[in-house]
Design an enzyme around this catalytic site. Sequence first.
Site, PDB file in Angstrom:
ATOM      1  N   LYS A   2     113.050 110.624 -41.109  1.00 56.27           N
ATOM      2  CA  LYS A   2     113.274 110.853 -39.681  1.00 56.27           C
ATOM      3  C   LYS A   2     113.869 112.238 -39.438  1.00 56.27           C
ATOM      4  O   LYS A   2     114.837 112.634 -40.094  1.00 56.27           O
ATOM      5  CB  LYS A   2     114.246 109.803 -39.124  1.00 56.27           C
ATOM      6  CG  LYS A   2     113.758 108.365 -39.239  1.00 56.27           C
ATOM      7  CD  LYS A   2     112.676 108.054 -38.229  1.00 56.27           C
ATOM      8  CE  LYS A   2     112.307 106.576 -38.246  1.00 56.27           C
ATOM      9  NZ  LYS A   2     111.255 106.255 -37.281  1.00 56.27           N
ATOM     10  N   ASP A  50     102.571 108.206 -32.106  1.00 57.09           N
ATOM     11  CA  ASP A  50     103.254 106.937 -32.349  1.00 57.09           C
ATOM     12  C   ASP A  50     103.757 106.364 -31.021  1.00 57.09           C
ATOM     13  O   ASP A  50     103.140 105.482 -30.439  1.00 57.09           O
ATOM     14  CB  ASP A  50     104.399 107.154 -33.343  1.00 57.09           C
ATOM     15  CG  ASP A  50     105.023 105.858 -33.819  1.00 57.09           C
ATOM     16  OD1 ASP A  50     104.487 104.786 -33.511  1.00 57.09           O
ATOM     17  OD2 ASP A  50     106.054 105.914 -34.515  1.00 57.09           O
ATOM     18  N   ASP A  89     108.942 112.112 -39.214  1.00 57.99           N
ATOM     19  CA  ASP A  89     108.836 111.362 -37.961  1.00 57.99           C
ATOM     20  C   ASP A  89     109.925 111.807 -36.996  1.00 57.99           C
ATOM     21  O   ASP A  89     111.106 111.559 -37.210  1.00 57.99           O
ATOM     22  CB  ASP A  89     108.961 109.862 -38.243  1.00 57.99           C
ATOM     23  CG  ASP A  89     108.753 109.020 -36.987  1.00 57.99           C
ATOM     24  OD1 ASP A  89     108.397 109.583 -35.931  1.00 57.99           O
ATOM     25  OD2 ASP A  89     108.942 107.790 -37.073  1.00 57.99           O
ATOM     26  N   GLU A 134     104.861 113.020 -37.353  1.00 48.94           N
ATOM     27  CA  GLU A 134     104.641 111.917 -36.426  1.00 48.94           C
ATOM     28  C   GLU A 134     105.385 112.164 -35.111  1.00 48.94           C
ATOM     29  O   GLU A 134     106.587 112.454 -35.129  1.00 48.94           O
ATOM     30  CB  GLU A 134     105.154 110.641 -37.102  1.00 48.94           C
ATOM     31  CG  GLU A 134     104.723 109.352 -36.489  1.00 48.94           C
ATOM     32  CD  GLU A 134     105.118 108.173 -37.382  1.00 48.94           C
ATOM     33  OE1 GLU A 134     105.544 107.147 -36.833  1.00 48.94           O
ATOM     34  OE2 GLU A 134     105.002 108.282 -38.622  1.00 48.94           O
ATOM     35  N   LYS A 185     101.790 100.157 -34.442  1.00 47.76           N
ATOM     36  CA  LYS A 185     102.707  99.074 -34.787  1.00 47.76           C
ATOM     37  C   LYS A 185     102.102  97.781 -34.239  1.00 47.76           C
ATOM     38  O   LYS A 185     102.273  97.477 -33.048  1.00 47.76           O
ATOM     39  CB  LYS A 185     104.082  99.338 -34.174  1.00 47.76           C
ATOM     40  CG  LYS A 185     104.819 100.511 -34.819  1.00 47.76           C
ATOM     41  CD  LYS A 185     106.145 100.761 -34.126  1.00 47.76           C
ATOM     42  CE  LYS A 185     107.030 101.694 -34.940  1.00 47.76           C
ATOM     43  NZ  LYS A 185     106.393 102.971 -35.284  1.00 47.76           N
TER      44      LYS A 185
END
Length: 314
Positions: A135, A217, A164, A192, A241
């Site tokens: 992240k 995302d 991400d 991402e 997801k």
Amino acid sequence: MIYQFSFRYFSQKFTNPIITNHGVWEIRESVIVRLIDDKNKISWGEISPISWFGSETIQQALDFCHQLPQTITKEIIFTISDNLPACQFAFESALIGTEYVNSNLTYSALLPAGKSALNQWNNLWEQGYKTFKWKIGVDEINQELEIFDLLISSLPTSAKLRLDANGGLTYQQAELWLKKCDQLLPKIEFIEQPLPPDKFIEMQELSNFYSTPIALDESIANLPQLESCFQQGWRGIFVIKPGIVGSPFRLREFCKKHQIDVVFSSVFATEIGRQAALQLAAELSANNRAVGFGINHFFKQQEANWLESLWKTF
């Protein structure tokens, strides 16, 4: 077909909080759904919302379940609103039924944000992970770039790294990261969601300017958003997801029709939601990218009879 319907609230604490640009996440809350058909066959579904990502809240999911009758039909399930995408996924998954997925899927392991990643990747590597996600957009950018240099130099040459940002970068910051990553290809698989969902055109620009692939995302949290970004011309990577995207039937149709470059990703569900999502991933992962389900180290191991125990508590 008529089903007896019941549900239970379930929560579990992360071993370490998940830290992203959206904030600190400490407890995973879910609603476990049980359907029993006229032959007494039991099937399960899991509602695992992530409201800050764009799904309904856990309270909205509970309210929805409370207002349902104790016997429901397929017709009721297929009329669940698009405003309740995690509910759509759970109830339709229960209809489909879930088998344990034993496929050739490979897994990407989620590293903790910040410096902690430097201490954890090796243990995950020894467990067999070859792809990692880290992240960014959490701390001050220069600090993150320093940690990134240390991380990328310590990872084995055969490892792949995904970054991400959870929509947490400015355009200028995204350019800094992309310039840096362009020098490190192919070790960097993609960045991402560098910008917020309302910066779709800017993300298209960045994907044209730089060689490092960009994945959407948050921009495609649910099926209507996924369809919209595709219609607007996005042909990069889609991180989906399943647990919050909505109807698995409609998702399957979309992916098969358009053959998109997709990475399936976890919503930190229990084994019920996880297996339902992996079933879709095994069927629809066209480009053999590692699925984002390497997250078990964020939970204590569940007891073998946890589901039975959950039902006995009510």
